[in-house]
Write a protein that holds these residues in place. Structure first.
Motif, PDB file in Angstrom:
ATOM      1  N   GLY A  42       0.878  -1.043   0.185  1.00  0.00           N
ATOM      2  CA  GLY A  42      -0.134   0.024   0.060  1.00  0.00           C
ATOM      3  C   GLY A  42       0.821   1.191  -0.036  1.00  0.00           C
ATOM      4  O   GLY A  42       1.368   1.505   1.057  1.00  0.00           O
TER       5      GLY A  42
ATOM      6  N   VAL B 249      -4.816  -3.027   3.033  1.00  0.00           N
ATOM      7  CA  VAL B 249      -4.400  -1.771   2.332  1.00  0.00           C
ATOM      8  C   VAL B 249      -4.836  -0.736   2.940  1.00  0.00           C
ATOM      9  O   VAL B 249      -4.386   0.412   3.043  1.00  0.00           O
ATOM     10  CB  VAL B 249      -4.799  -1.726   0.948  1.00  0.00           C
ATOM     11  CG1 VAL B 249      -4.553  -0.483   0.039  1.00  0.00           C
ATOM     12  CG2 VAL B 249      -4.077  -2.729   0.156  1.00  0.00           C
TER      13      VAL B 249
ATOM     14  N   ASP C  24      -3.002   2.736   4.325  1.00  0.00           N
ATOM     15  CA  ASP C  24      -3.201   4.049   3.983  1.00  0.00           C
ATOM     16  C   ASP C  24      -3.561   4.717   5.103  1.00  0.00           C
ATOM     17  O   ASP C  24      -3.463   5.915   5.312  1.00  0.00           O
ATOM     18  CB  ASP C  24      -4.371   3.823   2.922  1.00  0.00           C
ATOM     19  CG  ASP C  24      -3.925   3.319   1.679  1.00  0.00           C
ATOM     20  OD1 ASP C  24      -2.569   3.190   1.510  1.00  0.00           O
ATOM     21  OD2 ASP C  24      -4.716   2.877   0.758  1.00  0.00           O
TER      22      ASP C  24
END
Length: 255
Positions: A52, A105, A109
């Motif tokens: 990510g 992910v 993030d």
């Protein structure tokens, strides 16, 4: 008229079972040498990275029954140590799961700035954990030798003598003295070794241990730190038990 019971109203769908086991977070530019490593649950060749942005998370399929068995604890740590050998890593605790790649992910993030900053801080470092104990009998003799009050109460209550209040007072005094002396010993040891560390975390000791401390040490000073810890242990001599573990992934310095 039918006497059949009405069907129950449909409830919310159950949450999907976690499908991924999580080992560690590292940079997406990490070599990620995962070949030959065994995954938790005993599956070989199942390790992979979910990326990510600038981060990567090492995962494997979640085992159907996850328990802290010795072989799985060893597999978890071996993966983290392989990653640590090639770069900074944020080791996850044993048993962390995620439902799927998308959730991983999203987590990367969501805390990207924090994780990237922590990886930079932990670059080229390792954790050393030191536990130390002192013989309970030695400590007790020291208290009775050096404390006039403890010695006087001990003599008064010896062979069943003294009052109930005397025995209670002796017990409380000895317990306080033991705590104080263990605390002083812990402070001495941490003070000596902390000079060579970038950080330290002191946890509550268990049993007869008076010390449970973790030190964040630059990899270039790992041998120097180990040597200093061994010399320190030798200096305290018999009656003490020092146990040093490391280099380890920086478990105590991730949060």
């Amino acid at each position: 008229m039918s006497n059949t019971s009405p069907a129950p109203a449909p409830g919310p769908s159950p949450a999907p079972a976690p499908s991924l086991y999580i080992y560690a977070i590292t940079g997406s530019d990490h070599p990620l040498r995962l070949e030959g490593l065994r995954a938790v649950g005993g599956v070989s060749g199942a390790l992979r990275a979910v990326t990510g942005g600038p981060l990567a998370c090492v995962v494997s399929p979640a085992p159907p029954e996850l328990r802290p068995k010795r072989r799985d604890l060893a597999a978890h740590q071996e993966v983290q140590e392989r990653l640590m050998a090639d770069g900074a890593v944020l080791p996850m605790r044993f048993g962390m799961l995620a439902p799927d790649d998308a959730a991983v992910v999203a987590a990367l993030d969501g805390r990207r700035t924090e994780y990237v900053g922590r990886l930079e801080e932990l670059h080229a470092t390792a954790e050393f954990n030191l536990k130390a104990a002192r013989s309970q009998d030695d400590l007790l003799r020291e208290v009775l030798t050096e404390s006039d009050d403890a010695r006087r109460l001990n003599e008064r209550t010896r062979d069943g003598g003294g009052t109930y209040a005397d025995r209670v007072a002796l017990g409380e005094l000895v317990a306080r003295q033991l705590d104080v002396r263990r605390g002083l010993l812990a402070d001495q040891v941490v003070g000596r070794l902390a000079e060579m560390a970038r950080g330290k975390v002191v946890a509550s000791p268990a049993g007869e241990d008076f010390l449970n401390a973790s030190f964040l040490v630059e990899r270039g000073r790992a041998e120097e730190f180990s040597r200093a810890a061994r010399q320190l242990a030798q200096g305290y001599g018999e009656g003490y038990d020092f146990r040093l573990r490391g280099p380890l992934p920086p478990y105590s310095f991730v949060a």
